[in-house]
Design a protein around this motif. Structure first.
Motif, short mmCIF file in Angstrom:
data_model
loop_
_atom_site.label_atom_id
_atom_site.label_comp_id
_atom_site.label_asym_id
_atom_site.label_seq_id
_atom_site.Cartn_x
_atom_site.Cartn_y
_atom_site.Cartn_z
N GLY A 198 0.79 -1.23 0.00
CA GLY A 198 0.00 0.00 0.00
C GLY A 198 0.82 1.27 0.00
O GLY A 198 0.27 2.37 0.11
N GLY A 199 2.13 1.14 -0.14
CA GLY A 199 3.01 2.31 -0.11
C GLY A 199 3.44 2.63 1.30
O GLY A 199 2.99 2.05 2.28
N GLY A 200 4.38 3.58 1.40
CA GLY A 200 4.89 3.98 2.71
C GLY A 200 6.30 3.48 2.95
O GLY A 200 6.97 2.96 2.06
N GLY A 201 6.75 3.63 4.18
CA GLY A 201 8.11 3.26 4.53
C GLY A 201 9.10 4.26 3.95
O GLY A 201 8.72 5.28 3.37
N ASP A 202 10.39 4.00 4.12
CA ASP A 202 11.46 4.83 3.57
C ASP A 202 12.11 4.10 2.41
O ASP A 202 12.40 2.90 2.51
N GLN A 203 12.39 4.81 1.33
CA GLN A 203 13.04 4.17 0.20
C GLN A 203 14.47 3.77 0.51
O GLN A 203 15.02 2.86 -0.14
N ASP A 204 15.09 4.42 1.47
CA ASP A 204 16.45 4.06 1.89
C ASP A 204 16.63 4.56 3.31
O ASP A 204 15.84 5.37 3.81
N TRP A 205 17.71 4.12 3.97
CA TRP A 205 17.90 4.50 5.37
C TRP A 205 18.09 6.00 5.53
O TRP A 205 17.75 6.58 6.55
N ASN A 206 18.63 6.65 4.49
CA ASN A 206 18.83 8.10 4.54
C ASN A 206 17.96 8.83 3.50
O ASN A 206 18.26 9.93 3.10
N ASN A 207 16.90 8.17 3.07
CA ASN A 207 15.95 8.77 2.15
C ASN A 207 14.53 8.49 2.65
O ASN A 207 13.98 7.41 2.39
N PRO A 208 13.92 9.44 3.36
CA PRO A 208 12.62 9.19 3.98
C PRO A 208 11.44 9.26 3.01
O PRO A 208 10.29 9.12 3.44
N PRO A 212 5.69 4.54 -3.35
CA PRO A 212 4.30 4.71 -3.78
C PRO A 212 3.54 3.39 -3.65
O PRO A 212 4.14 2.31 -3.62
N PRO A 213 2.22 3.44 -3.55
CA PRO A 213 1.44 2.20 -3.58
C PRO A 213 1.72 1.41 -4.85
O PRO A 213 1.92 1.99 -5.93
N VAL A 214 1.74 0.10 -4.73
CA VAL A 214 2.04 -0.74 -5.88
C VAL A 214 1.04 -0.50 -7.01
O VAL A 214 1.41 -0.41 -8.19
N ARG A 215 -0.23 -0.37 -6.67
CA ARG A 215 -1.23 -0.15 -7.71
C ARG A 215 -1.01 1.18 -8.43
O ARG A 215 -1.30 1.30 -9.62
#
Length: 293
Positions: A198-208, A212-215
């Motif tokens: 559903g999207g969310g989280g951080d793309q990287d440890w130093n990139n908040p 995006p949601p998979v759909r």
């Protein structure tokens, strides 16, 4: 300064030469290299299916490992060699920089070093085409997790040379403006906590920046190709449903497989759905699409 230090490490890590094979590659799996910038040899495995050398060039599938994995792990975990042997295509398994790909928003080593992985993949594909091994009209990319994001990035920047991409547990992590429609097949589990469904989280440890949601990613590729919604079911099990737009003008198509309760993994006839194997399904999709013009 950090990027400059990492670039020095890039060059230092790549000075060991891995010799290339002759143009007529023999059946089997061979370790090769692409020389970047005249000094840095980047390794990949090339799997050539058995049988006599074909009269025509073969399709090529470039398979990109996940973050902190490597080319050997990708080869072993996907079972793509067996699918290639049954269907007569080449598989290239490249190694990312320090086991990562610069997919845009992810992942740390390659992203912070500013590695141009699009150029690396260009060089790998160009080399196999020049040798007369790969068919330039049938170039396909697939990837897992960070490698899936890199497959998307390559499609964004090289839409006119890739026939289709297949992504497992990956996301689009770069601004994308493809010059042409691209055929896309994707697999994603609803219980994937590394790249949340559903999207969310951080793309990287130093990139908040959140994923995006998979759909939304699937709809992006569908809208680029001006395709209908994903209504037609191509496969259904107790845990998985695959839906397709069907081919549109120019032959582009988007297919999406939702794995209910599935996690961050390459489907291979185990886990929550023993009926699903991603690799043969990806080849079924790839084989229906060739680049036109």
């Amino acid at each position: 300064m950090l990027r400059r230090v990492l670039l020095v490490l890039v060059l230092a890590a790549g000075l060991v030469h891995v010799p290339s094979l002759p143009a007529a590659a023999q059946p089997g799996t061979h370790e090769r290299a692409v020389t970047m910038y005249g000094v840095w040899d980047r390794s990949y495995l090339l799997h050539v299916p058995p049988g006599p050398e074909p009269r025509a060039r073969r399709p090529l599938v470039v398979a990109l490992h996940g973050g902190l994995n490597d080319m050997h792990y990708m080869r072993e975990s996907t079972g793509l060699d067996a699918v290639a042997d049954r269907n007569g295509f080449l598989v290239a398994y490249p190694d990312g920089f320090m086991r990562t790909w610069n997919a845009g928003g992810c992942c740390w080593f390659a992203r912070m070093a500013g590695i141009d992985d699009v150029a690396f993949l260009d060089a790998l594909i160009d080399g196999l085409v020049r040798e007369g091994l790969a068919d330039p009209a049938r170039i396909y990319l697939t990837g897992f997790s960070n490698g899936g994001g890199m497959a998307y990035r390559y499609a964004c920047e090289r839409a006119r040379r890739v026939a289709a991409v297949g992504v497992v547990s990956g996301s689009l992590a770069v601004d994308c403006a493809p010059r042409d429609p691209v055929s896309v097949m994707a697999f994603h589990g609803t219980a994937d906590f590394s790249v949340p469904f559903g999207g969310g989280g951080d793309q990287d440890w130093n990139n908040p920046v959140p994923f995006p949601p998979v759909r939304a990613v699937i709809d992006f590729w569908r809208e680029v190709a001006r395709l209908a919604p994903l209504r037609r079911i191509t496969l259904e099990t107790a845990k998985t449903v695959c839906r397709t737009t069907g081919p549109g003008r120019g032959g582009a198509e988007v297919e999406f497989c939702t794995i209910f309760d599935g996690g961050h993994e390459w489907p291979r006839g185990q886990g929550v759905d023993p009926e699903i194997e991603a690799s043969p399904l990806l080849w079924r999709f790839f084989s229906a699409h060739a680049r036109r013009g």
